[in-house]
Structure formats: C-alpha cells, structure tokens
Motif scaffolding. Sequence first.
Motif, short mmCIF file in Angstrom:
data_model
loop_
_atom_site.label_atom_id
_atom_site.label_comp_id
_atom_site.label_asym_id
_atom_site.label_seq_id
_atom_site.Cartn_x
_atom_site.Cartn_y
_atom_site.Cartn_z
N ARG A 46 17.14 -18.31 3.32
CA ARG A 46 17.85 -17.04 3.32
C ARG A 46 19.32 -17.32 3.55
NH1 ARG A 46 17.06 -11.49 4.17
NH2 ARG A 46 18.74 -10.46 5.28
N ASP A 61 22.61 -9.97 1.68
CA ASP A 61 22.01 -11.15 1.06
C ASP A 61 22.96 -11.72 0.02
OD1 ASP A 61 18.80 -9.58 1.10
OD2 ASP A 61 19.62 -11.03 2.50
N ASP A 63 23.07 -13.74 -3.48
CA ASP A 63 22.13 -14.06 -4.57
C ASP A 63 22.71 -15.00 -5.63
OD1 ASP A 63 23.97 -12.45 -5.85
OD2 ASP A 63 22.54 -10.88 -6.40
N ASN A 64 23.92 -15.52 -5.41
CA ASN A 64 24.56 -16.33 -6.43
C ASN A 64 24.76 -17.79 -6.01
OD1 ASN A 64 26.47 -15.70 -4.50
ND2 ASN A 64 28.18 -15.64 -5.94
N TYR A 81 16.21 -17.81 -6.53
CA TYR A 81 16.35 -16.58 -5.76
C TYR A 81 15.30 -15.57 -6.22
CZ TYR A 81 18.67 -12.47 -3.69
OH TYR A 81 18.96 -11.34 -2.97
N ASP A 82 14.70 -14.82 -5.28
CA ASP A 82 13.74 -13.80 -5.67
C ASP A 82 14.27 -12.41 -5.33
OD1 ASP A 82 13.27 -13.27 -2.97
OD2 ASP A 82 11.38 -14.36 -2.90
N ASP A 83 13.53 -11.38 -5.73
CA ASP A 83 14.01 -10.02 -5.57
C ASP A 83 13.79 -9.47 -4.16
OD1 ASP A 83 11.28 -9.75 -5.59
OD2 ASP A 83 11.19 -8.46 -7.37
N GLU A 84 13.31 -10.28 -3.24
CA GLU A 84 13.14 -9.86 -1.85
C GLU A 84 14.24 -10.39 -0.95
OE1 GLU A 84 9.24 -10.94 -0.62
OE2 GLU A 84 8.24 -9.55 -1.98
N GLY A 85 15.24 -11.04 -1.56
CA GLY A 85 16.37 -11.52 -0.77
C GLY A 85 16.24 -12.92 -0.24
N TYR A 87 15.53 -17.28 -1.28
CA TYR A 87 15.34 -18.38 -2.22
C TYR A 87 14.01 -19.01 -1.85
CZ TYR A 87 20.28 -17.71 -3.25
OH TYR A 87 21.49 -17.17 -3.62
#
Length: 261
Positions: A46, A61, A63-64, A81-85, A87
């Motif tokens: 995270r 979060d 994400d990049n 990275y996933d959509d829950e915040g 990696y």
Amino acid sequence: MKKYIFLLFLSLSLIACEKEIAIDYHDAMPRYVVEGSITPRGTTVRISYTQSMNEAHKASDIDNAKVTITTDDGTVETIPYDDEGYYRSDFFGRPGITYQLDVYLGEHHFSSTSTMHQMPMVTSFRLVRRKMIAENYIFGDVRVQDIPNEENWYYLHVYRNNVGYRWAVMKDDTNPNKVLQHMFGFDREGSSDGVKEGDELYVSVRAIDKAAYDYLYSMEQMNNTGTNPIYNFTGGCLGYFTAYSSMGYGIIYHEEDVEDE
C-alpha cells in the motif's frame, strides 16, 4: 512533536483526557508512506501520503507507482495496482530467501529488504487473572516455541472480535531454542473497556527479520522517547516492509476459563 498521522498495519490506542490541551504544531510537506509484506500467500503493498493533523479525510492512495519485488537470486516480479487501493500479486515468499521491495514514483525511489524465516509455532494462548493492589486484571499469556538453531524475532498481534487490540515484538535472546512467553495486559476485570464474555480473541504470531523487529521496536518506544520510528526504507519514505510467515491461535473469552495466578 508529531506533525502527521499515518496508517500502518498496527493499531494505536488513544487515551481520553478531560482537560482540553492546546497543541502547537506546524504543518509540513506530505510524505510518502509504503507498507509492504510478502508471505507464503502472496505480496501486498500500500502506498499513500501522510495526513496532516488538521485534515479529516483518510490518506490518499497512490496508483501510478512502479512496484517490484526482487529475490536474492535475481528474480524480478512487478506488482500490479488493483481497484481496492493496493498493489497485489500471487508472488509468494519462501523461508530463507531475501526479498527487496522497490517503489518508483517519478524522481523518487524507495527500497527495503527483508528475509523470510521459518513459520513460528504458537504452543498456547490462555487467559490469566492477577490481583494487583485491590483490583483483578486479565492478561493474555502467549507461548511460542522458538525456531531452533537460529536467531529469531517475532511480532505478536492480538485481535478482539476481528479488530486489532494489542501488539508487541519480542526476540529469542532470553530463552533461545525453547518456549518464549509474552503477557498482554487486557485491562481491569469488569471494566467497560476490558474483554467481555463471548469476545473472540485471536493472536497472530509472525516470524520476522531483524530489520522489521528494529522498526517495530522503535514504534513501541515512541511514547517513551518522543521520537519517530527509525527508517526502514532508503529514499526517505515512512512505513516498513517485511517478509514473514505466521501462525494464529484463537480462543473465546469465558470468565469461568480464566486461570488465577
């Protein structure tokens, strides 16, 4: 004076006070926080910003980032990275292997290493009652069989009804190769904040390396030293990375099962 509040894997306890105290603090530039782990089940990282004390929202979060895990034999795994915040990856750890976590964010590069140890063995978790002055206090007595013939460090986290309740670290220098003991204080018996009939208590014990132990121990000492925890990453970010295996032990609190000592 701590200028930021940031979320780690650990639960911090807040103590209420009737007197209103004016705190004089100064804002500073936000800093990155990296919280990473690799276990026999996979990798989770995270990445967030610190949160200023005068802001109510949670840390953002990131994400990049480019996130990689490198083993000591040169294997490199990119963690998406996933959509829950988070990696996350199914890339799992094995005992005896050293892992390096690298996080690249623009011109920033943060790096930390950790070596996975063998799985620990929790031999018992019981509740005991001790009389202190005129009050009875409940303690959680955790026993761990030390992993033989090597230097070891452990992180213990007690959950109460699936919520973090108490945590501690210990090392095997007091009783190497034998059973280690840690006593958690669970408040005064019958208090509003204490454990209650039917509470589910679960202790997770992780075998960690010295770098993770040093970081977590420095967090334990923060109230006594008035300083921030030591750095676990190069590059200046906060947080820590650990490769670990763990074992858990769960019990239900029943007053009749508490042992007097």
